[in-house]
Structure formats: C-alpha cells, structure tokens
Design an enzyme around this catalytic site. Structure first.
Site, PDB file in Angstrom:
ATOM      1  N   CYS A  44      42.340  38.787  50.801  1.00 51.75           N
ATOM      2  CA  CYS A  44      41.458  37.863  51.523  1.00 51.75           C
ATOM      3  C   CYS A  44      42.263  36.821  52.291  1.00 51.75           C
ATOM      4  CB  CYS A  44      40.504  37.171  50.556  1.00 51.75           C
ATOM      5  SG  CYS A  44      39.465  38.297  49.609  1.00 51.75           S
ATOM      6  N   ARG A 120      33.994  43.600  51.290  1.00 50.88           N
ATOM      7  CA  ARG A 120      34.454  43.109  52.599  1.00 50.88           C
ATOM      8  C   ARG A 120      33.491  43.611  53.680  1.00 50.88           C
ATOM      9  NH1 ARG A 120      39.275  41.094  51.200  1.00 50.88           N
ATOM     10  NH2 ARG A 120      40.297  42.143  49.451  1.00 50.88           N
TER      11      ARG A 120
END
Length: 222
Positions: A44, A120
């Site tokens: 991330c 995601r």
C-alpha cells in the site's frame, strides 16, 4: 453491491481533508477512488507514493484521487506523516476513513474469502457521478498507476469523440516503470509476531534484506 454504469452511491465520508459528500464533492470532475487493505503496510505504501508522484498527471485530465481503507483517520494521518518523513513525498489527495466498512461493503471492496480488510479496488467515476470502470486486485499485487491513467484517458476520449479504443491503446504514451522506492524487488510480508520482527531486523543488519521499517522489508528474488 454496485455495478458498472450505476450512479455512485450518495454518501458522506470522513477523510484526511475533512468531511465530504460523494459524489457531489467532485461534480464536474472525474475521480478515481481506490481502496487499500491497511495503513502501514508495504505494498500500500508503494502504491500511495506512486499515486502521489503521478497526481499532477491525473489533475491535468480533470481527475481527482481519493483513497480509502477501514482504518481510522488518526492512522491515516500518522501513515501519511511517515511517508513524508521516509520518502519526502506529500500525499496531496484525501483518504477516506471508512472505519465501519459501510462504503467498502457498498462497493464490494471486502471479500468474504479474503478477511475483513478491503481489497485493492479502483473505481473511476465520471463528472456526472456514474461509475465508468471497476478494477479489483488481490492484496499481494500492487497496482500499475500508468494503466489507471491510460484507462482514464481512454474513457474521456470515448466520451469526447464517440469512439472506442483498441487493446494496448497508447501504452507507449505512459511510462511503465518499476516502483520508485523498491524498484523490481519483491516485498516480504510484514512480521506477525515479535519474534518475526526481531528476525527481520537481524537479517537487515546482515544485509540479507533491506527495510524501511520492521513492517516494510524487501529483497531481490534469488
């Protein structure tokens, strides 16, 4: 769960830039909403750095960015500060603190087969508030930011000229480069115990791996 072509759900959210109402806050602009599994996680972090470094390219296409995870806003703020301290990268876009997971569930960002964190996901929303593209990536695979830029341009081109774009359209226009902070290294999953944390730190001291912090270590494939 929403579907392609549907109006983005009207919702008020808490972000690192204060409260805002979607999709009205971005009316007249395109926006890319992307979720990440958690703050203070390595993949991330690489994504946020690349989104930030490409922010001006999105802005040039009348497109805003907004992140989301089910962390609290305090965690978002601290993580953003960490990114600035480590990489000298400002995160210029807001990040939604969806700590109850309400919006994430509306958008299908939480898979019952992949735990309670958001996957995601990427949603591209047009100036009228309609969802024009939806992408889902697994937690172990980081997104390609130039491809998201290319997709935004393709959608805008289709709208402007009444055309469709072929496979690999304008891939030459966007620079598909490795991560600017780890290159083509692979990321070691974060330590899940104090013993693992200590082991990572020892391996880093020996030069076997490289770490920005105990939870963010990477290495070359052997």
């Amino acid at each position: 769960m929403v579907v392609l072509g549907q109006k983005f759900p009207e919702v008020e959210v808490q972000t690192t830039h204060g409260r805002m109402r979607l999709p009205d806050h971005y009316r007249g602009k395109w926006f890319v909403l992307f979720s990440h599994p958690a703050d203070f996680t390595p993949v991330c972090t690489t994504e946020f750095v690349e989104f930030a470094r490409n922010y001006d390219k999105f802005k040039a296409m009348n497109t805003e960015l907004i992140g989301l995870s089910i962390d609290q806003v305090f965690s978002h703020i601290k993580w953003i500060e960490w990114i600035k301290e480590k990489f000298n990268v400002e995160i210029p876009f807001p990040v939604i603190a969806d700590d109850q997971g309400e919006l994430a569930r509306m958008l299908g960002m939480i898979s019952p087969y992949k735990g309670t964190n958001t996957v995601r996901a990427v949603f591209i929303v047009d100036p009228e508030g309609y969802i024009r593209a939806m992408l889902y990536y697994p937690q172990e695979t980081g997104r390609n930011i130039p491809e998201i830029l290319r997709l935004v341009e393709a959608l805008q081109t289709a709208d402007k000229y009444g055309v469709a774009t072929p496979a690999n359209w304008h891939v030459d226009r966007y620079e598909f480069k490795p991560s600017s902070i780890v290159g083509n290294d692979v990321i070691i999953p974060p330590a899940s115990s104090l013993e693992e944390k200590k082991d990572r730190e020892e391996r880093a001291k020996k030069g076997e791996i490289e770490c920005f912090d105990w939870w963010f270590c990477h290495k070359k494939l052997e």
